[in-house]
Write an enzyme that holds these catalytic residues in place. Sequence first.
Site, PDB file in Angstrom:
ATOM      1  N   CYS A  24     -15.132   4.182  32.157  1.00 48.21           N
ATOM      2  CA  CYS A  24     -15.821   2.885  32.112  1.00 48.21           C
ATOM      3  C   CYS A  24     -14.928   1.848  31.432  1.00 48.21           C
ATOM      4  CB  CYS A  24     -17.132   3.005  31.346  1.00 48.21           C
ATOM      5  SG  CYS A  24     -18.327   4.133  32.087  1.00 48.21           S
ATOM      6  N   ASP A 432       7.839  -5.997  -4.436  1.00 51.44           N
ATOM      7  CA  ASP A 432       8.239  -7.174  -5.188  1.00 51.44           C
ATOM      8  C   ASP A 432       7.929  -6.895  -6.657  1.00 51.44           C
ATOM      9  OD1 ASP A 432       8.842  -9.984  -5.757  1.00 51.44           O
ATOM     10  OD2 ASP A 432       6.686 -10.158  -6.058  1.00 51.44           O
ATOM     11  N   ASP A 670       3.072 -10.309  -3.077  1.00 53.39           N
ATOM     12  CA  ASP A 670       1.900 -11.159  -3.284  1.00 53.39           C
ATOM     13  C   ASP A 670       2.198 -12.648  -3.172  1.00 53.39           C
ATOM     14  OD1 ASP A 670       3.424 -11.413  -5.591  1.00 53.39           O
ATOM     15  OD2 ASP A 670       1.676 -11.616  -6.897  1.00 53.39           O
ATOM     16  N   ASP A 674       7.316 -13.785  -0.390  1.00 55.98           N
ATOM     17  CA  ASP A 674       7.309 -12.403   0.103  1.00 55.98           C
ATOM     18  C   ASP A 674       6.942 -12.329   1.584  1.00 55.98           C
ATOM     19  OD1 ASP A 674       7.912 -11.347  -2.428  1.00 55.98           O
ATOM     20  OD2 ASP A 674       5.804 -11.403  -3.010  1.00 55.98           O
TER      21      ASP A 674
END
Length: 793
Positions: A24, A432, A670, A674
Amino acid sequence: MNTSTTLSPPTLDIGIGGMTCASCVARVEKALKKVPGVQDASVNLATESARIVFAPGEQMEARLRRAVRDAGYEPRTPAQSDAAADASPWTGFGPVGLGLLLCAPLVLPMIGGLFGQHWMLPAWLQFALATPVQFILGARFYKAGWHAARALSGNMDLLVAIGTTAGWALSVWLWLGAAPGAMAHLYFEGSALVVTLVLLGKWLEARAKRQASAAIRALHALRPDVAHLIGPDGDAVTQRGGSTMDVPVAEVLVGDRIVVLPGERFPVDGTLLQGRTQVDESMLTGEPLPVAKDADSLLTGGSINGEGRVVMRVDAVGSETVLAHIIRLVEDAQAAKAPIQRLVDQVSSVFVPVVLGLALVTLLGWLWAGAPFEAAVIDAVAVLVIACPCALGLATPAAIMAGTGVAAKHGILIKDAQALELAHKVDIVAFDKTGTLTVGRPRLTELAVAEGTHEAALLAAAASLQSGSEHPLARAVVAAAQARGMAIEAPEDVRAVPGRGSEGEAGGRSYRIGSLRWMDELQVDLGALAARAAALQAQGATVSAMAEKVSEPAPGERYVLRALMAFGDEPKPGARQALALLRARGIRTVMISGDNRGAALAMGARLGLAPEDVMAEVLPGDKAARVVELKRGDHGSDAGPPQGEASPLGGQRRTRSSKRGGHTVAMVGDGVNDAPALAAADVGMAMGNGTDVAMHAAGVTLMRGDVALVAAALDISDRTVAKIRQNLFWAFAYNAAGIPLAAFGYLNPVLAGAAMALSSVSVVSNALLLKRWTPRAAASKTTPRTASAARPV
């Protein structure tokens, strides 16, 4: 039905009713892709929805809905989809219960025969009991099978309809052709039981799918319906407890002020204006402990107010809230197809025609071997009934729904299925430093000024220049000046120099503040402070310099050192243990920092990182290049500790090369700088306490700044992919084993129908086991992920 339009091509989500199997899915996708303007279409059996990417055009939504309907399925409105999701667990059981009641008298003689009892019902009574089951309760199979046949396609319904009808018709033929008074062996009970068992399996499957989608419903339930809006006499309301106006949350505007009472959920995102409270954010971040909030604290819609009555200013509403963003990410992940699903789609496209061919071969083969026509038909029916593309269609999406749902519950948002599938291959995680591995709130620990300069004046000038910056070091300078009670004046002509620092004028003088590398580029002589700079770096401090521009007859102008600024930051609580946990799982951990090598190595040592796993003096624009180097295996040494050295949490410190000549790399960050590195990595992970830019570039968002969530994200990826593979194995193995057994006469249609129903339910039930996962499960898993392919790092 949700439509989203951004700079990228618009997308449309449509609920689809009536799908039963992977065939389907293939048919709906084919129908949607035929619509002019459609660029891509992805149909998900578990969520019963389609996501279409298309070029803007007139009446596009209506044309897509028509395409779904013409393919034989029902395009659902959002209200219909919500009603289906919120249905009672017993919804749809009526036909199943009626089928069981009608089948019971047909089954009792079979049971009696096991004990030597002859309870066989008259043929006319068997016919009377089986026919309503076949053509009334089983009408859905005929309807869906007819649509499939008309579209020159096939699905599970067509197989069930053909198989059970053949058994019913054979029974009628044997009954009518029997001699008067003779008792022919009929198969009414087989056809009726197959229909009923398939209906039972579909009902159990629907219940399981509702459980798998519970995460989305739980997130939607976090949004309250009403907000207490402060009226025109706003101040009076807060001071005298005056009246507020209850309005639907949909009518709240940015800038409004609302009251939130103890125990209520915050209706939207905003800033706390008055009052103090503790806020339960566990459903959003997975953090079980309440978070203290006072004036100017940020509040997230959906979180629960504690004991305080507070007033908040609305900052975001509707689709711009954090909760809406979380829901959108989870829905995107559950709607997406994992790359492994492509194999299933290819098999499903030819599955039904192949099974029909095998059933015909079975019939002709038994007749050629001299078997009675009756026996040949029964074996062919068993082949049709046992073949089930349903399990194939549910294997991947059911596991993805359960995995992404439980991850979201614990603060891990997986953006798409590709990130989920790649994450389990990760063998290097790059971090980082500032704000990711460290607290991200550095303090100005020392201000060393050049001889003949005034410390307070230089600090005031530095704070003035840095007052408009959001960089952690800039905020530390401003905080130090404010702690001394200094008035911070507005600077002039301030300009940020990416990767280096900033420049501008303060107090009529022109300064540059930035890294020692920048000072070297400007040919600034550190003079008597050079030794102090080296000592501070050796102690692990981040050292910046402040230089003043002076004019001279020749060469015209230059910069003279005025001060050194040393900053100290602390590792995040639990960061060292989280990195050790990753290494215990056989994953190499790397820190990328813009700090000088001495400071970076000192912080790396505090975090338990080896010197070769520390990348220092990396400019923001170069982080992506370093990630690419890690993927190629160009950076660092794979020697690491001597082979056999134990990791901090037990086991050997090992990793593997997941790609020939390279590695699968995850990047955790963050900040805005980055974002390129997050995009360059195989899997980008953004800390939820970071910037929107970082979260958009990442495939995984960690809603808390907890480094331990990295290992948890990799672990839920491992377990989800394992469930997908288990489900696909059993789905393929079930068909590969069941069809030959049925063809050679070892399975009758009743057993085949029961096995077919069980296969779909078992696949979804296996996926639901993921709902028991917690991040603690990741912490307890300290063995290398692939010991057989391990090599020392």
